[in-house]
Design a protein around this motif. Structure first.
Motif, PDB file in Angstrom:
ATOM      1  N   ILE A 129      42.020  45.949  45.834  1.00 25.16           N
ATOM      2  CA  ILE A 129      43.026  45.211  45.072  1.00 25.16           C
ATOM      3  C   ILE A 129      44.400  45.504  45.660  1.00 25.16           C
ATOM      4  N   SER A 130      45.072  44.501  46.211  1.00 22.87           N
ATOM      5  CA  SER A 130      46.411  44.666  46.774  1.00 22.87           C
ATOM      6  C   SER A 130      47.453  44.485  45.665  1.00 22.87           C
ATOM      7  N   PRO A 131      48.702  44.911  45.920  1.00 16.83           N
ATOM      8  CA  PRO A 131      49.715  44.846  44.861  1.00 16.83           C
ATOM      9  C   PRO A 131      49.871  43.463  44.211  1.00 16.83           C
ATOM     10  N   SER A 132      49.852  42.390  44.993  1.00 19.58           N
ATOM     11  CA  SER A 132      50.139  41.079  44.378  1.00 19.58           C
ATOM     12  C   SER A 132      48.883  40.336  43.939  1.00 19.58           C
ATOM     13  N   SER A 133      47.708  40.906  44.197  1.00 22.10           N
ATOM     14  CA  SER A 133      46.478  40.203  43.810  1.00 22.10           C
ATOM     15  C   SER A 133      46.207  40.372  42.328  1.00 22.10           C
ATOM     16  N   PHE A 134      45.636  39.334  41.744  1.00 19.14           N
ATOM     17  CA  PHE A 134      45.269  39.414  40.331  1.00 19.14           C
ATOM     18  C   PHE A 134      44.014  40.267  40.172  1.00 19.14           C
ATOM     19  N   TYR A 135      44.013  41.095  39.143  1.00 22.08           N
ATOM     20  CA  TYR A 135      42.808  41.843  38.774  1.00 22.08           C
ATOM     21  C   TYR A 135      42.847  41.981  37.256  1.00 22.08           C
ATOM     22  N   GLN A 136      41.718  41.727  36.601  1.00 21.59           N
ATOM     23  CA  GLN A 136      41.696  41.776  35.132  1.00 21.59           C
ATOM     24  C   GLN A 136      42.224  43.122  34.644  1.00 21.59           C
ATOM     25  N   ASN A 152      41.795  44.778  31.810  1.00 25.92           N
ATOM     26  CA  ASN A 152      40.966  45.607  30.935  1.00 25.92           C
ATOM     27  C   ASN A 152      39.558  45.699  31.532  1.00 25.92           C
ATOM     28  N   SER A 153      39.312  46.786  32.244  1.00 27.43           N
ATOM     29  CA  SER A 153      38.091  46.845  33.050  1.00 27.43           C
ATOM     30  C   SER A 153      36.812  46.864  32.216  1.00 27.43           C
ATOM     31  N   ALA A 154      36.806  47.606  31.108  1.00 30.26           N
ATOM     32  CA  ALA A 154      35.582  47.682  30.300  1.00 30.26           C
ATOM     33  C   ALA A 154      35.219  46.289  29.780  1.00 30.26           C
ATOM     34  N   GLN A 155      36.192  45.574  29.254  1.00 28.53           N
ATOM     35  CA  GLN A 155      35.915  44.249  28.683  1.00 28.53           C
ATOM     36  C   GLN A 155      35.658  43.198  29.763  1.00 28.53           C
ATOM     37  N   THR A 156      36.173  43.430  30.963  1.00 25.61           N
ATOM     38  CA  THR A 156      35.905  42.490  32.056  1.00 25.61           C
ATOM     39  C   THR A 156      34.406  42.403  32.307  1.00 25.61           C
ATOM     40  N   GLN A 157      33.726  43.554  32.184  1.00 26.98           N
ATOM     41  CA  GLN A 157      32.285  43.529  32.425  1.00 26.98           C
ATOM     42  C   GLN A 157      31.570  42.755  31.327  1.00 26.98           C
ATOM     43  N   VAL A 158      32.071  42.865  30.096  1.00 22.92           N
ATOM     44  CA  VAL A 158      31.495  42.085  28.991  1.00 22.92           C
ATOM     45  C   VAL A 158      31.702  40.589  29.293  1.00 22.92           C
ATOM     46  N   LEU A 159      32.916  40.264  29.727  1.00 23.39           N
ATOM     47  CA  LEU A 159      33.269  38.876  30.034  1.00 23.39           C
ATOM     48  C   LEU A 159      32.421  38.316  31.177  1.00 23.39           C
ATOM     49  N   TYR A 160      32.343  39.075  32.259  1.00 26.36           N
ATOM     50  CA  TYR A 160      31.589  38.591  33.423  1.00 26.36           C
ATOM     51  C   TYR A 160      30.106  38.429  33.100  1.00 26.36           C
ATOM     52  N   LYS A 161      29.552  39.335  32.285  1.00 25.37           N
ATOM     53  CA  LYS A 161      28.130  39.204  31.925  1.00 25.37           C
ATOM     54  C   LYS A 161      27.895  37.888  31.200  1.00 25.37           C
ATOM     55  N   ARG A 162      28.835  37.533  30.297  1.00 26.98           N
ATOM     56  CA  ARG A 162      28.728  36.262  29.580  1.00 26.98           C
ATOM     57  C   ARG A 162      28.820  35.090  30.542  1.00 26.98           C
ATOM     58  N   ALA A 163      29.737  35.191  31.499  1.00 33.54           N
ATOM     59  CA  ALA A 163      29.924  34.100  32.456  1.00 33.54           C
ATOM     60  C   ALA A 163      28.672  33.924  33.319  1.00 33.54           C
ATOM     61  N   ILE A 164      28.089  35.059  33.727  1.00 31.74           N
ATOM     62  CA  ILE A 164      26.889  34.995  34.567  1.00 31.74           C
ATOM     63  C   ILE A 164      25.734  34.366  33.782  1.00 31.74           C
ATOM     64  N   GLN A 165      25.626  34.772  32.508  1.00 29.22           N
ATOM     65  CA  GLN A 165      24.586  34.226  31.644  1.00 29.22           C
ATOM     66  C   GLN A 165      24.754  32.703  31.494  1.00 29.22           C
ATOM     67  N   ALA A 166      25.997  32.297  31.249  1.00 27.40           N
ATOM     68  CA  ALA A 166      26.267  30.871  31.031  1.00 27.40           C
ATOM     69  C   ALA A 166      26.002  30.053  32.289  1.00 27.40           C
ATOM     70  N   ALA A 167      26.065  30.688  33.458  1.00 29.91           N
ATOM     71  CA  ALA A 167      25.849  29.958  34.708  1.00 29.91           C
ATOM     72  C   ALA A 167      24.372  29.632  34.920  1.00 29.91           C
ATOM     73  N   GLY A 168      23.483  30.378  34.254  1.00 26.45           N
ATOM     74  CA  GLY A 168      22.038  30.102  34.319  1.00 26.45           C
ATOM     75  C   GLY A 168      21.498  30.014  35.739  1.00 26.45           C
ATOM     76  N   LEU A 169      21.813  30.959  36.574  1.00 26.45           N
ATOM     77  CA  LEU A 169      21.432  30.881  37.993  1.00 26.45           C
ATOM     78  C   LEU A 169      19.974  31.274  38.223  1.00 26.45           C
ATOM     79  N   THR A 170      19.359  30.629  39.237  1.00 27.10           N
ATOM     80  CA  THR A 170      17.977  30.945  39.581  1.00 27.10           C
ATOM     81  C   THR A 170      17.846  31.423  41.023  1.00 27.10           C
ATOM     82  N   GLY A 171      18.928  31.359  41.786  1.00 22.86           N
ATOM     83  CA  GLY A 171      18.847  31.758  43.189  1.00 22.86           C
ATOM     84  C   GLY A 171      18.996  30.578  44.139  1.00 22.86           C
ATOM     85  N   LYS A 172      18.933  29.353  43.575  1.00 22.63           N
ATOM     86  CA  LYS A 172      18.969  28.163  44.452  1.00 22.63           C
ATOM     87  C   LYS A 172      20.306  27.444  44.450  1.00 22.63           C
TER      88      LYS A 172
END
Ligand code: SAH
Length: 407
Positions: free
Chosen positions: A230-237, A239-259
């Motif tokens: 992470i560089s000084p001007s780059s965006f990074y969430q 709140n790290s603990a909640q980011t993982q909660v958020l990303y898990k939801r996003a991954i779930q909603a994406a419904g990916l199968t590998g293809k």
């Protein structure tokens, strides 16, 4: 000083939330709250706040979205911010660090904020003291004179790496080497120090020029098992603990199968796309900030992810070009800034015919507007998952999964 049962070392409430129960979570009060305006800690309980935040999401997106879940709250809603910013000022003869009183250039010294990382707060106090003892000039917003403007401290929640960015009005930094040596001596936990030069009269914190004074010039953090630079001007969430909660939801909603061919629009340093890459055929990240794109490319390499590439471009322009070239995508993830996306982006996204769109939003108001546009293009929001990333502030993050109506 904030509660009855607090740890002698870190001053945090012991057993935050589990044994102490709801009432004790309300005990924390802040001496700056009335003037600082950044949060409203102490006004209502965290539980009430979460209920209000859900109501806010319902108000803005209720008519476009089938199901809105309760807000996923924080386990411990204090000291969650991994990025802390302060402005330097002078009160009488004393150098202070804090925030401007809303809408003014009057500085409110804040030395121990309840939502910010405690190590970052301590470093900021030290730097204000060093500015005083090295007799450096503090920048004055009204006259545009002086040297030391802002400080930004960022900490990797899991690596504990710490970056200090000192924003100065000019490149000359008297006693620079001694200043850096003293700061490192007092805070050996600091892993990198960067001088950022901002000579413009602007409300933007960072300028464009940078000098590395110590270390690598960036920090790294680990999120969802991947390592990110992470560089000084780059965006990074923040709140790290909640980011993982958020990303898990996003991954779930994406419904990916590998293809799937996935687009990660407004991707920052590539975090969401990289977390999805193992379950996708290919990911394309689109991001406007060139420094963040550099980080994203380095991050893909660092994690040995070969099925992702990044484009430095305006998301609307790039999506429109993809649409004109007749390209297709299976899943589009989008995480725009508070201003939301654009109607042209939404039209272009729909013309790539993805079966699912995952919208990650930090502003329910622009989310509602954009969901209305998606509705016209044939995409319906099925379920929303609000996640609290910003306790005791007005802000609420939401993940929405959209599906094509004809599928
Ligand atoms: N998804 C990332 C970043 C989200 S923040 C994460 O979770 O960390 C929003 C990002 O959008 C920022 O990195 C910002 O630089 C970028 N951005 C803002 N306007 C943009 C635009 N018009 N086109 C592309 N990216 C943009």
């Amino acid at each position: 000083p904030h509660s009855i049962l607090s740890c002698f070392v870190c001053r945090r409430v012991l057993f935050g939330g589990i044994f102490m129960g709801k009432a004790d979570r309300e005990l924390q009060t802040c001496p700056y709250v009335a003037k600082c305006g950044a949060c409203h800690i102490g006004e209502k309980s965290y539980e009430e706040e979460l209920a209000e935040k859900k109501a806010q999401v319902v108000t803005h997106i209720g008519k476009y979205c089938g199901k809105i879940n309760d807000v996923a709250g924080m386990y411990y809603p204090y000291h969650y911010r991994n990025k802390v910013h302060a402005v330097f000022g002078r009160i009488k003869d004393e150098v202070v660090a804090g925030t401007y009183e809303e809408g003014t250039h009057t500085i409110i010294p804040v030395s121990d904020c309840l939502i910010e990382d405690t190590q970052a707060s301590a470093i900021i106090r030290t730097v204000a003291g060093l500015i005083q003892s090295f007799r450096l000039w503090v920048y004055n917003e009204d006259t545009g004179r002086g040297l030391m403007r802002h400080i930004l401290v960022r900490k990797g929640a899991s690596t504990k790496q710490i970056m200090v960015v000192l924003v100065t009005a000019s490149p000359e930094f008297p006693h620079k080497n001694n200043f850096v040596a003293e700061l490192r001596r007092m805070h050996p936990e600091i892993t990198t120090i960067v001088q950022n030069i901002n000579d413009r009269q602007t409300t933007m914190v960072l300028g464009e020029r940078e000098k590395i004074l110590f270390g690598q010039g960036y920090i790294e953090d680990v999120l969802m098992g991947l390592r990110f630079r992470i560089s000084p001007s780059s965006f990074y969430q923040v709140n790290s603990a909640q980011t993982q909660v958020l990303y898990k939801r996003a991954i779930q909603a994406a419904g990916l199968t590998g293809k799937e061919r996935v687009i990660d629009a407004y991707c920052g340093i590539g975090t969401i796309g990289m977390c999805m890459s193992a379950k996708a055929a290919h990911v394309t990240g689109i991001e406007l900030n060139a420094q963040a794109v550099k980080d994203a490319k380095a991050n893909a390499k660092r994690n040995h992810i070969n099925n992702i590439h990044f484009i430095a471009a305006d998301a609307t322009e790039y999506m429109t070009r993809m649409s004109q070239n007749g390209e297709k995508a299976d899943v589009i993830v989008m995480d725009p800034p508070r201003s939301g996306s654009t109607e042209a982006f939404v039209k272009a996204a729909a013309s790539l015919k993805p079966s699912r769109i995952v919208y990650v939003s930090c502003n329910p108001e622009t989310l509602g507007r954009d969901l209305a546009w998606f509705g016209r293009e044939g995409y319906r929001a099925q379920e929303a998952f609000p996640v609290d990333m910003f306790g005791f502030t007005e802000h609420i993050e939401t993940v929405v999964g959209l599906h094509r109506k004809d599928m």
